[in-house]
Design an enzyme around this catalytic site. Structure first.
Site, short mmCIF file in Angstrom:
data_model
loop_
_atom_site.label_atom_id
_atom_site.label_comp_id
_atom_site.label_asym_id
_atom_site.label_seq_id
_atom_site.Cartn_x
_atom_site.Cartn_y
_atom_site.Cartn_z
N ASP A 118 0.87 -1.19 0.00
CA ASP A 118 0.00 0.00 0.00
C ASP A 118 0.90 1.23 0.00
OD1 ASP A 118 0.76 -0.68 2.70
OD2 ASP A 118 -0.65 0.83 3.44
N GLU A 183 -0.13 -1.00 5.89
CA GLU A 183 0.95 -0.52 6.77
C GLU A 183 0.85 0.98 6.97
OE1 GLU A 183 4.86 0.97 8.06
OE2 GLU A 183 3.73 1.54 6.27
N1 LIG Z 1 8.08 3.50 5.80
C1 LIG Z 1 7.45 3.28 7.03
C2 LIG Z 1 6.35 4.27 7.27
O1 LIG Z 1 6.24 5.23 6.54
N2 LIG Z 1 5.51 4.01 8.27
C3 LIG Z 1 4.42 4.88 8.63
C4 LIG Z 1 3.55 4.05 9.52
C5 LIG Z 1 2.57 4.82 10.32
C6 LIG Z 1 2.74 5.29 11.56
N3 LIG Z 1 1.60 5.92 11.90
C7 LIG Z 1 0.79 5.82 10.87
N4 LIG Z 1 1.37 5.15 9.92
C8 LIG Z 1 4.94 6.11 9.34
O2 LIG Z 1 4.29 7.18 9.21
O3 LIG Z 1 5.96 6.05 10.03
ZN LIG Z 2 6.63 1.88 4.39
ZN LIG Z 3 5.29 4.91 4.59
#
Ligand SMILES: NCC(=O)N[C@@H](Cc1c[nH]cn1)C(=O)O
Ligand SMILES: [Zn+2]
Ligand SMILES: [Zn+2]
Length: 500
Positions: A118, A183
């Protein structure tokens, strides 16, 4: 490299190993245009997990990834993840998740790769120079949403496996995959999936994630990430939006209340104003300080790539610590507020502010949640407003720290040295992999983060990219990593004991 005849392990000699690496690298070099085309096909799918309208595209993306893993000869399970209820009450299906396995040789180590397909939202009008869903190569960079986060690295891992298959070489490790599609919205449901399928991890020795970027041009291994507590704060006045000429001046406007609350969360020096927020932050030890001293980090280059001239801190040491080991509070947006071009004269009736607090060891999400609720209640009370305020925690992802003495860190260092002739930096990352700590806690297996993307890749930003160089050399790092891991696995001095 290890050749397996029945149950007898015979290490490849140095010469044979060198030839194998040469063959792998040569295949990857000559097939790089194909690998870029595959990335182009994947980037063309707008698999944005935060947009309910794109849910079908996201599910299509999961199926494309599942077919690709199947084509490696893997046994693939596409698992239904149920449905989710949106903030507005609408119910939509979650995208399925993929569990797959390739190889079950008890004499080999087993590596499980976790990644996501995603992406964050992207629109050309957000300020992209190219169409975000059409991979465009400019000056050796492959631009497109998901190029580095995380479609590029997932494909690079698949291509590393494909390379062994195409050359009819024995893959030196057993492989497992867990690929998901939510994710970017905090991996809801994934913890339950891992719990339900915990047997899937019983023969896994190592878990690898490649979902972050390096800190500089120098290759790096990541041993820690921050967590994230993501909050919605809703302020509701009446039941419908009103004309600011006809009603302005006689109402407690929800937007005014919300802006007051948001403005009181963090001060202009970056200090979070919520009482108790720093109480549990782990104290800095001498050993940790030593890790910062050894890192190659160019603050000016970092500012250049972010296109920001002035940071809150002036030294590299302070910047790294505030990215990695201290919490930060960011305000992301307001749902329900007028945000289009033009000058609509509306008083919105209900607005929802969105902010998140990046979590560090030893903060506890339930404690943070209570502190935030109590503080917003107190701040709102100052307004003597009749409006209704509701605070809810939407994502509670915990921070992660690894044991860098684990043999897979040595294997990854050796793989990077083979490809780049350099020892990687040991870094942490300010962003969040919601499942990193979950994997560690539930499976009790070692987790490694092996980034292949560059510091200037622009994750979540306009013009996200991965360089062709990093994409292709990253594929080589993964191919070498399998080999290096197999050398350490079963080595009672430097690595893990063999499974019985
Ligand atoms: N590449 C990892 C990433 O971008 N993770 C997101 C996951 C997240 C945390 N809170 C909502 N989504 C990030 O923003 O760190
Ligand atoms: Zn990511
Ligand atoms: Zn990300």
């Amino acid at each position: 490299m290890i050749i397996c005849t029945q149950l007898i392990m015979i290490p490849l000699g140095a010469e044979a190993e060198e030839k194998q690496v040469k063959d792998l690298f040569s295949y990857i070099n000559t097939h790089q245009d194909e690998f870029v085309q595959n990335l182009k096909d994947w980037l063309a799918v707008p698999s944005d997990s935060s947009d309910p309208e794109l849910r079908e595209e996201l599910t299509r993306m999961i199926n494309i990834a599942a077919d690709r893993i199947k084509s490696l000869g893997a046994r693939v399970e596409v698992i239904d993840m149920g449905s989710e209820k949106l903030h507005n009450g609408q119910i939509i299906p979650f995208p399925p998740a993929i569990l797959a396995e390739l190889g079950k040789d008890p004499t080999k180590g087993t590596v499980c790769f976790y990644g996501h397909v995603d992406v964050q939202p992207a629109k050309k009008e957000d300020g992209w120079s190219t169409d975000p869903y059409t991979l465009t190569e400019i000056n050796g960079n492959l631009y497109g949403r998901g190029a580095t986060d995380n479609k590029g690295p997932v494909l690079a891992w698949i291509h590393a496996v494909e390379t062994y298959k195409a050359l009819k070489k024995d893959i030196p490790v057993n492989l497992k995959f867990i690929i998901e599609g939510v994710e970017e919205t905090g991996s809801p449901g994934l913890e339950d999936l891992i719990e339900k399928h915990i047997h899937f991890f019983s023969d896994v020795d190592y878990i690898v994630i490649s979902d972050n970027v390096r800190l500089s041009k120098k290759p790096a291994l990541t041993y820690g990430t921050r967590g994230n507590a993501y909050f919605f704060v809703e302020v509701e006045g009446g039941k419908k939006d009103l004309h600011s000429g006809t009603f302005g001046g006689i109402l407690h406007e929800p937007m005014r209340d919300l802006v007051y609350i948001l403005a009181n969360l963090v001060d202009s020096s970056g200090q979070i104003l919520i009482p108790g927020m720093y109480d549990d932050v782990a104290p800095l030890t001498k050993e940790e300080q030593k890790l910062y001293d050894d890192i190659e980090f160019d603050l000016e280059e970092h500012k250049n790539s972010s296109c920001v001239d002035t940071y809150l801190y002036n030294t590299s040491d302070e910047v790294l610590k505030h990215l990695w080991r201290y919490p930060s509070l960011s305000i992301h947006g307001i749902e329900g507020a007028f945000s289009d071009t033009g000058s609509k004269t509306v008083i919105p009736s209900k607005v929802t502010g969105k902010f998140s607090i990046r979590q560090v060891p030893n903060m506890k999400i339930p404690v943070v949640e209570k502190q935030v609720e109590k503080y917003i209640e107190d701040v709102f009370a100052r307004l003597h407003s009749p409006n209704k305020v509701t605070v809810s925690l939407k994502i509670g992802a915990v921070p992660w720290l690894a044991n860098i003495d684990d043999p897979q860190y040595t294997a990854a260092k050796n793989a990077i040295t083979k490809v780049f002739d350099i020892t990687p930096d040991m870094i942490r990352d300010g962003s969040t992999i919601p499942l990193a700590k979950t994997f560690q806690d539930l499976t009790k297996k070692s987790v490694l983060m092996l980034p292949i993307g560059g510091a200037d890749d622009g994750e979540h930003s306009q013009n996200e990219k991965i360089s062709r160089f990093n994409y292709i050399e990253g594929t080589k790092v993964f191919a070498c990593f399998f080999q290096e891991l197999s050398k350490l696995h079963g080595d009672p001095i430097n690595g893990m004991p063999l499974k019985n």
